[in-house]
Design a protein around this motif. Structure first.
Motif, PDB file in Angstrom:
ATOM      1  N   ALA A   1       0.861  -1.197   0.000  1.00 56.86           N
ATOM      2  CA  ALA A   1       0.000   0.000   0.000  1.00 56.86           C
ATOM      3  C   ALA A   1       0.892   1.241   0.000  1.00 56.86           C
ATOM      4  CB  ALA A   1      -0.864  -0.006   1.257  1.00 56.86           C
ATOM      5  N   ILE A   2       0.459   2.254  -0.748  1.00 56.92           N
ATOM      6  CA  ILE A   2       1.197   3.531  -0.755  1.00 56.92           C
ATOM      7  C   ILE A   2       0.286   4.613  -0.172  1.00 56.92           C
ATOM      8  CG2 ILE A   2       2.537   5.179  -2.101  1.00 56.92           C
ATOM      9  CD1 ILE A   2       2.710   3.129  -4.358  1.00 56.92           C
ATOM     10  N   HIS A   3       0.804   5.348   0.821  1.00 55.98           N
ATOM     11  CA  HIS A   3       0.073   6.476   1.408  1.00 55.98           C
ATOM     12  C   HIS A   3       0.725   7.752   0.892  1.00 55.98           C
ATOM     13  CE1 HIS A   3      -1.877   3.836   4.444  1.00 55.98           C
ATOM     14  NE2 HIS A   3      -0.759   3.134   4.233  1.00 55.98           N
ATOM     15  N   TRP A   4      -0.054   8.577   0.212  1.00 55.71           N
ATOM     16  CA  TRP A   4       0.498   9.821  -0.357  1.00 55.71           C
ATOM     17  C   TRP A   4       0.140  10.999   0.540  1.00 55.71           C
ATOM     18  CZ3 TRP A   4       3.603   8.436  -4.110  1.00 55.71           C
ATOM     19  CH2 TRP A   4       3.266   7.426  -5.000  1.00 55.71           C
ATOM     20  N   PHE A   5       1.134  11.795   0.877  1.00 60.32           N
ATOM     21  CA  PHE A   5       0.871  13.033   1.623  1.00 60.32           C
ATOM     22  C   PHE A   5       1.348  14.221   0.814  1.00 60.32           C
ATOM     23  CE2 PHE A   5       1.355  10.227   5.517  1.00 60.32           C
ATOM     24  CZ  PHE A   5      -0.014  10.201   5.774  1.00 60.32           C
ATOM     25  N   CYS A   6       0.556  15.292   0.875  1.00 60.53           N
ATOM     26  CA  CYS A   6       0.938  16.510   0.169  1.00 60.53           C
ATOM     27  C   CYS A   6       1.354  17.525   1.221  1.00 60.53           C
ATOM     28  CB  CYS A   6      -0.249  17.022  -0.652  1.00 60.53           C
ATOM     29  SG  CYS A   6       0.177  18.461  -1.631  1.00 60.53           S
ATOM     30  N   GLY A   7       2.616  17.940   1.196  1.00 57.95           N
ATOM     31  CA  GLY A   7       3.080  18.917   2.184  1.00 57.95           C
ATOM     32  C   GLY A   7       4.593  19.063   2.133  1.00 57.95           C
ATOM     33  N   ASP A   8       5.074  19.938   3.018  1.00 56.50           N
ATOM     34  CA  ASP A   8       6.506  20.253   3.089  1.00 56.50           C
ATOM     35  C   ASP A   8       7.166  19.318   4.104  1.00 56.50           C
ATOM     36  OD1 ASP A   8       9.010  21.490   3.622  1.00 56.50           O
ATOM     37  OD2 ASP A   8       8.172  23.433   3.059  1.00 56.50           O
ATOM     38  N   ILE A   9       8.312  18.754   3.752  1.00 53.62           N
ATOM     39  CA  ILE A   9       8.984  17.833   4.687  1.00 53.62           C
ATOM     40  C   ILE A   9       9.450  18.550   5.956  1.00 53.62           C
ATOM     41  CG2 ILE A   9       9.710  16.155   2.930  1.00 53.62           C
ATOM     42  CD1 ILE A   9      12.636  17.358   3.529  1.00 53.62           C
TER      43      ILE A   9
ATOM     44  N   GLY B   1      19.561  27.368 -12.142  1.00 55.10           N
ATOM     45  CA  GLY B   1      20.605  27.445 -13.163  1.00 55.10           C
ATOM     46  C   GLY B   1      21.898  27.973 -12.563  1.00 55.10           C
ATOM     47  N   ASN B   2      21.797  28.558 -11.358  1.00 54.52           N
ATOM     48  CA  ASN B   2      23.007  29.023 -10.668  1.00 54.52           C
ATOM     49  C   ASN B   2      23.504  27.870  -9.781  1.00 54.52           C
ATOM     50  OD1 ASN B   2      24.475  30.029  -8.263  1.00 54.52           O
ATOM     51  ND2 ASN B   2      24.177  32.023  -9.231  1.00 54.52           N
ATOM     52  N   ARG B   3      24.695  27.374 -10.119  1.00 57.33           N
ATOM     53  CA  ARG B   3      25.213  26.175  -9.436  1.00 57.33           C
ATOM     54  C   ARG B   3      25.288  26.329  -7.934  1.00 57.33           C
ATOM     55  NH1 ARG B   3      30.358  23.561 -12.586  1.00 57.33           N
ATOM     56  NH2 ARG B   3      29.194  22.813 -14.365  1.00 57.33           N
ATOM     57  N   TRP B   4      25.788  27.489  -7.484  1.00 56.11           N
ATOM     58  CA  TRP B   4      25.978  27.713  -6.050  1.00 56.11           C
ATOM     59  C   TRP B   4      24.629  27.712  -5.330  1.00 56.11           C
ATOM     60  CZ3 TRP B   4      24.719  31.128  -2.144  1.00 56.11           C
ATOM     61  CH2 TRP B   4      25.474  31.002  -0.967  1.00 56.11           C
ATOM     62  N   THR B   5      23.671  28.454  -5.893  1.00 50.89           N
ATOM     63  CA  THR B   5      22.340  28.537  -5.269  1.00 50.89           C
ATOM     64  C   THR B   5      21.677  27.165  -5.242  1.00 50.89           C
ATOM     65  OG1 THR B   5      22.147  30.735  -6.206  1.00 50.89           O
ATOM     66  CG2 THR B   5      20.110  29.756  -5.415  1.00 50.89           C
ATOM     67  N   ASP B   6      21.749  26.456  -6.356  1.00 49.80           N
ATOM     68  CA  ASP B   6      21.104  25.130  -6.424  1.00 49.80           C
ATOM     69  C   ASP B   6      21.747  24.164  -5.419  1.00 49.80           C
ATOM     70  OD1 ASP B   6      19.503  26.157  -8.372  1.00 49.80           O
ATOM     71  OD2 ASP B   6      20.544  25.199 -10.050  1.00 49.80           O
ATOM     72  N   HIS B   7      23.073  24.242  -5.309  1.00 51.90           N
ATOM     73  CA  HIS B   7      23.782  23.385  -4.342  1.00 51.90           C
ATOM     74  C   HIS B   7      23.344  23.716  -2.916  1.00 51.90           C
ATOM     75  CE1 HIS B   7      26.889  21.443  -2.043  1.00 51.90           C
ATOM     76  NE2 HIS B   7      27.360  22.608  -1.633  1.00 51.90           N
ATOM     77  N   GLN B   8      23.311  25.013  -2.595  1.00 47.45           N
ATOM     78  CA  GLN B   8      22.929  25.427  -1.238  1.00 47.45           C
ATOM     79  C   GLN B   8      21.517  24.950  -0.885  1.00 47.45           C
ATOM     80  OE1 GLN B   8      24.687  27.003   1.219  1.00 47.45           O
ATOM     81  NE2 GLN B   8      26.442  26.649  -0.097  1.00 47.45           N
ATOM     82  N   GLN B   9      20.594  25.140  -1.828  1.00 47.29           N
ATOM     83  CA  GLN B   9      19.208  24.742  -1.542  1.00 47.29           C
ATOM     84  C   GLN B   9      19.094  23.224  -1.409  1.00 47.29           C
ATOM     85  OE1 GLN B   9      16.769  26.654  -4.494  1.00 47.29           O
ATOM     86  NE2 GLN B   9      16.914  28.626  -3.480  1.00 47.29           N
ATOM     87  N   SER B  10      19.835  22.525  -2.253  1.00 44.77           N
ATOM     88  CA  SER B  10      19.828  21.060  -2.193  1.00 44.77           C
ATOM     89  C   SER B  10      20.390  20.579  -0.846  1.00 44.77           C
ATOM     90  CB  SER B  10      20.649  20.519  -3.372  1.00 44.77           C
ATOM     91  OG  SER B  10      21.129  19.243  -3.126  1.00 44.77           O
ATOM     92  N   MET B  11      21.446  21.237  -0.364  1.00 41.41           N
ATOM     93  CA  MET B  11      22.046  20.825   0.909  1.00 41.41           C
ATOM     94  C   MET B  11      21.126  21.098   2.091  1.00 41.41           C
ATOM     95  SD  MET B  11      24.677  19.359  -0.087  1.00 41.41           S
ATOM     96  CE  MET B  11      25.079  18.768   1.542  1.00 41.41           C
ATOM     97  N   ARG B  12      20.352  22.213   2.032  1.00 41.54           N
ATOM     98  CA  ARG B  12      19.415  22.503   3.133  1.00 41.54           C
ATOM     99  C   ARG B  12      18.341  21.401   3.177  1.00 41.54           C
ATOM    100  NH1 ARG B  12      23.028  25.591   3.032  1.00 41.54           N
ATOM    101  NH2 ARG B  12      23.795  23.809   4.195  1.00 41.54           N
ATOM    102  N   LEU B  13      17.893  20.970   1.994  1.00 40.04           N
ATOM    103  CA  LEU B  13      16.893  19.891   1.952  1.00 40.04           C
ATOM    104  C   LEU B  13      17.502  18.580   2.448  1.00 40.04           C
ATOM    105  CD1 LEU B  13      15.192  20.711  -1.481  1.00 40.04           C
ATOM    106  CD2 LEU B  13      14.054  20.715   0.738  1.00 40.04           C
TER     107      LEU B  13
END
Ligand SMILES: C[S@@+](CC[C@H](N)C(=O)[O-])C[C@H]1O[C@@H](n2cnc3c(N)ncnc32)[C@H](O)[C@@H]1O
Length: 205
Positions: free
Chosen positions: A83-91, A120-132
């Motif tokens: 069974a898969i339970h889907w939730f919509c929201g922010d982790i 498209g900005n590598r630094w920004t994308d990296h930073q946001q990815s690391m926060r997640l």
């Protein structure tokens, strides 16, 4: 998500998965067997649902899958799948964590293919990815079983090495993986932590 009609895009269509990203998880699974029949799986950033669908098939009817994403996901598990339970929201929303806990208080496997909206900005994308990624590791502290497994996508950059060092303190085995199905030009990579050591002081996480 860019829809280049490459080999994996066509294959996903043929295999009836909503995204080509399924083959990244499949590749990791074939090599490391992080998912086992009967497992409970939490999939962070699950939309449009390929990883959850695949995990459901691997863990089978005795397992369970919970997927969460900012976007609504509503596809049916396949016959014979968990069974898969889907939730919509922010982790990052504690209310979502309480909802997840009502399905299972803890999970054997935590998957995260979560990605920020790229600029498209590598630094920004990296930073946001690391926060997640940090948020997913924080959730592992709350929701992953002792000896559980963790797979997380990162956009490479200056903080990658220190994140991997943190994982090495918390998991018995850590691997850095660039799947063949990940586009060569993409800066994404996956970090796998196996056998979570729950005994690490949560204050240090
Ligand atoms: C690459 S997609 C995941 C694809 C998925 N693994 C699949 O195979 O279908 C990344 C997802 O992360 C989600 N996401 C980004 N930030 C999030 C957040 N804070 N909370 C929940 N989901 C988030 C996005 O909405 C997006 O759907």
């Amino acid at each position: 998500m860019r829809k280049v009609r490459d080999y994996y895009f066509q294959k996903a269509k043929k295999d009836r998965y909503p995204a080509r990203s399924i083959y990244k998880l499949e590749e990791v699974q074939k090599k490391y067997r992080l998912l086992r029949p009967g497992d409970s799986v939490l999939d962070l950033g699950c939309h449009p649902g390929s990883w959850s669908l695949y995990a459901s098939e691997v863990v089978g009817p005795k397992g369970v899958v919970v997927g969460i994403d900012l976007q609504e996901t509503a596809i049916a598990a396949r016959p014979g799948g968990a069974a898969i339970h889907w939730f919509c929201g922010d982790i990052a929303d504690p209310e979502q964590i309480s909802r997840i806990r009502r399905i299972r208080p803890a999970f054997k496997v935590l998957l995260s293919d979560i990605a920020p909206r790229t600029t498209g900005n590598r630094w920004t994308d990296h930073q946001q990815s690391m926060r997640l990624a940090e948020q997913t590791l924080h959730l592992a502290g709350q929701l992953l079983h002792e000896k559980g497994h963790y797979l997380c996508k990162l956009f490479q950059g200056e903080e990658t090495v220190s994140f991997i060092a943190t994982l090495k303190e918390q998991f018995s085995l850590v691997k850095v993986i660039k799947p063949n199905s990940s586009r060569k030009e993409s800066r994404e990579l996956f970090v796998l932590g196996m056998e979570y050591r729950k005994t690490v002081d949560p204050q240090q996480r």
